[in-house]
Design a protein around this motif. Sequence first.
Motif, PDB file in Angstrom:
ATOM      1  N   GLU A   1       0.826  -1.460  -0.420  1.00  0.00           N
ATOM      2  CA  GLU A   1      -0.306   0.051   0.221  1.00  0.00           C
ATOM      3  C   GLU A   1       1.047   1.200  -0.385  1.00  0.00           C
ATOM      4  OE1 GLU A   1      -3.805  -1.590   2.193  1.00  0.00           O
ATOM      5  OE2 GLU A   1      -3.010  -0.725   3.188  1.00  0.00           O
ATOM      6  N   LYS A   2       1.614   1.413   0.765  1.00  0.00           N
ATOM      7  CA  LYS A   2       2.236   1.820   0.667  1.00  0.00           C
ATOM      8  C   LYS A   2       3.381   2.568   0.192  1.00  0.00           C
ATOM      9  CE  LYS A   2       3.926   5.428   3.724  1.00  0.00           C
ATOM     10  NZ  LYS A   2       4.300   5.372   4.997  1.00  0.00           N
ATOM     11  N   ILE A   3       3.485   1.103  -1.469  1.00  0.00           N
ATOM     12  CA  ILE A   3       4.932   1.978  -2.472  1.00  0.00           C
ATOM     13  C   ILE A   3       3.343   2.306  -3.241  1.00  0.00           C
ATOM     14  CG2 ILE A   3       5.675   0.416  -4.285  1.00  0.00           C
ATOM     15  CD1 ILE A   3       6.825  -1.666  -2.437  1.00  0.00           C
ATOM     16  N   CYS A   4       2.521   1.504  -3.106  1.00  0.00           N
ATOM     17  CA  CYS A   4       1.145   2.362  -4.226  1.00  0.00           C
ATOM     18  C   CYS A   4       1.035   3.849  -4.291  1.00  0.00           C
ATOM     19  CB  CYS A   4      -0.120   1.927  -4.390  1.00  0.00           C
ATOM     20  SG  CYS A   4       0.658   0.132  -4.621  1.00  0.00           S
ATOM     21  N   LEU A   5       0.749   4.321  -2.879  1.00  0.00           N
ATOM     22  CA  LEU A   5       1.066   5.554  -2.404  1.00  0.00           C
ATOM     23  C   LEU A   5       1.652   6.330  -2.530  1.00  0.00           C
ATOM     24  CD1 LEU A   5      -1.245   6.039  -0.647  1.00  0.00           C
ATOM     25  CD2 LEU A   5       0.247   7.207   1.419  1.00  0.00           C
ATOM     26  N   SER A   6       2.732   5.559  -3.199  1.00  0.00           N
ATOM     27  CA  SER A   6       4.459   6.710  -3.441  1.00  0.00           C
ATOM     28  C   SER A   6       4.279   6.820  -4.615  1.00  0.00           C
ATOM     29  CB  SER A   6       5.083   6.652  -2.515  1.00  0.00           C
ATOM     30  OG  SER A   6       5.449   5.816  -1.141  1.00  0.00           O
ATOM     31  N   LEU A   7       4.116   5.706  -4.812  1.00  0.00           N
ATOM     32  CA  LEU A   7       3.315   5.985  -6.955  1.00  0.00           C
ATOM     33  C   LEU A   7       2.208   6.950  -7.332  1.00  0.00           C
ATOM     34  CD1 LEU A   7       6.017   2.866  -7.347  1.00  0.00           C
ATOM     35  CD2 LEU A   7       6.267   4.880  -7.207  1.00  0.00           C
TER      36      LEU A   7
END
Lengths: 460, 506
Positions: free
Chosen positions: A285-291
Amino acid sequence: MTISESKDLTFECETGNYHTFCPISCVAWLYQKIEDSFFLVIGTKTCGYFLQNSMGVMIFAEPRYAMAELEEGDISAQLNDYEELKRLCLQIKRDRNPSVIVWIGTCTTEIIKMDLEGMAPKLESEIGIPIVVARANGLDYAFTQGEDTVLAAMAQRCPSVSTSEINQKESNKFSSLFNFAQKKIQSNEQKLNLVDHQPLVLFGSLPDPVVTQLNLELQKQGITVSGWLPAKRYMELPIIKEGNYVCGVHPFLSRTATTLMRRRKCKLISAPFPIGPDGTRAWIEKICLSLGIEPKGLEEREQQIWDSLTDYLNLVRGKSVFFMGDNLLEVSLARFLIRCGMIVHEIGIPYMDKRYQAAELNLLEETCRKMGTAMPRIVEKPDNYNQIQRIQQLKPDLVITGMAQANPLEARGINTKWSVEFTFAQIHGFSNARDILELVTRPLRRKGNLRELGWNTLIE
Amino acid sequence: MKLAYWMYAGPAHIGTLRIASSFKKVHAIMHAPLGDDYFNVMRSMLERERDFTPVTASVVDRHVLARGSQEKVVNNITRKDSEENPDLIVLTPTCTSSILQEDLQNFVERASLESQADVLLADVNHYRVNELQAADRTLEQIVSFYIEKARKKGDIALQKTKIPSINLIGIFTLGFHNQHDCRELKKLFLDLGIEVNEILPENASVKNLKNLPQAWINIVPYREVGLMTAQYLQKEFDMPYIDITPIGLIETARFIRKIEQIINQLGGNVDFEPYIQQQTKAILETSPFVQTNKNSKNNNLPKKAIVFGGSTHASAITKILVREMGINVIWAGTYCKYDNTWFQEQVDGFCSSVLITEDHAEVGNLIAKTEPDVIFGTQMERHVGKRLNTPCGVISAPVHIQNFPLAYRPFLGYEGTKQINDLVFNALNLGKELALFEIFNDSSTHETFKHDISISWSPEALQELEKIPGFVRSRVKRNTETFAKEGKIASITLDVLYAAKENLTN
Ligand code: SF4
């Protein structure tokens, strides 16, 4: 000594008198991960004895590692370090022809101030093999932090331009050979609707199957992983450019993270670590959010995993755990086990980087609130003697500890699990959550079976 | 600098720790960086110790490097003193302290003013001695310290015991089959009517060291550790010692006769000859090496063997192979370089050449070159044997978990002789069986890798499958295909592979 329960995470620091492995042990897994590497540990018989005994039978399999054993003449500077190292590295080149030689600096090279960083570039150009220097010694670091020092050094060696940009023609010729495979992947990509995003590089050494699993999980969100540090081969180190996103998979990689941010100007995605289904989901989720990507299907995915774990969860629920601390995976594991319904008394940890682990610590707090359990105390640089007093007072159902204490604790009727197994087992991603619980419950299940025989303690 | 992959004998501090932690109520404090306490892991794992290993570190870190240990070592000593109440604390230097050159002796003196326990600095230098030499020295150091102390106080026990008695010196933790040997020797002495005065250092109390002179004889079964102590006691109290290793019938008899001779010289009156005769006969009656005629399959002796190990075991095994089993030892060797002359003397006349080296590659190359039928060596030679398809019996340290068998397996004494008979006989027979396997081309291990034709595997999934360890691969494959069939999936991709894994492990 009273042990109080607290509403917030508490951080303490003890004397640092605890057992752990020397960080040079990282060569044992890194030489296997990086297939064209050779690790040369520049140290004494003490270092060699440790590696020889801790590697077990691997030592007989002609590992791509060796000691450069320092003798009295090296210490008193009667011998010329540079010439000595050159002689040994030429021998390694002749016998093994690796693509990279990693020099591991030890306590002794620190104390006699051997200038490994100064010598490496010179020798590198002289013998034509890259030499990477990592100071993974017991004066400064514990166990898994060894990998951190190696990866931090390698981060500086990652190319910033792709070879195809340098030599378009060559690579064209080359890629046509693999046309078939590429078409396959392309068709896959179309099906998965890959999103156009900033390049993402992941760091942390994992067994290849786990790398594939995590890549796949991200692919499902439309994310392409452009590379891993480390890759399977030194020659395949990922391209890292300014502004790229990077994200860690291990809690012990704070130097590598810092290097990637400061020296390579990357953007670090601070996320909990993909250990346990909760951690894996939060990580994605955190990766998705950042991208800038909307995560999809993760809640169901996580739930599905939890559902599949029911049998194990029934075994662990309500049981208590004590982490003595020796490998820096402790916070992530504790967070997962609390989510599984366990009670964690204490999280011992060699070193706590509150910044690098910030997201993980937040998730731990959140998890405790959600599960309605007391916040565990986090004890940095623990004192094993004091910890054993606390263990005897608390009588936890399970102590996660090193092999030096495991047998004696077992003899005192306390269930233990060797912490080092978590370092070598596959524990990352959704599908490996089960393996963590398999490890955690093994002593509980075995004890259950044996208790009927009437043996709980084996000392007078 | 030298390129090293493997060492036969460990660093000096390991020897000191092995001695210290064998005693009861002796605590060792290492002056060492974090991570050098791996000894505790080994002891706990290999000896399956039920107690915490009495070794802690006074950690050397950046601060110590910058400013010296200062109060740290002293505090650590006094802290251990109050926590554990040991009789003795041994401050143990490591390779790191060897080059830091701090005045550890001064710390010891200061700490001993405050602590109840005695405090000693182990007199070992990392760059000069190895594990075995350090162990030998540390034992002597502790013994002489307590003898001197008792002398000063005037409570040393000089009166000899009424019944002939011995001290058994050199039994200690992480020793190759030491526990079993100790039990076997105790039984031997019991049979002979000899009292065991003290056993050192295993389970000994430093408080009893003043009683050592009471014994009639000191027994040093292993050359590597205990000799210095025996020599010290001889010098101080004129105590005779025996350093014959009772391995094999001939040496065990020589060992017992020597005891008899010394006892009788000291005014005893014993005759052990009938015992030797009876024990020897019992073993000869069952020995496969004497009874070869009964079993015609074994008559292809002598075989070509090589022997390599610590000086005690390598020389003793060489002798037993040649003299008692009729096996031809083409060369014998040891890694105890410092004891080279003694070893040469021992095996002189029993083998055609001698190899003295600490380099395992040299040993390996010579094995490959001389092509023995059987190897007797350490764990390293066992693996060389594996590579060359030559059977190997492990007869010496370095130790391994397998060298800590739960079942009774001494190497010394009469029971030890039986166990060595088994070891040698099995190794020889294994060689024969291996050859037979090859003749009949045993192919059961080459499982072929068939694919289910109705289901296709994507190249990535197939590649992933190949990474799964061989012994479970076919099961994973079968399970995945079943999963795919049930789900009416025609082609197995990576996704399907992992979905199957998650599904099926539930
Ligand atoms: S702690 Fe230092 S001396 Fe000890 S093994 Fe590690 S690097 Fe070598």
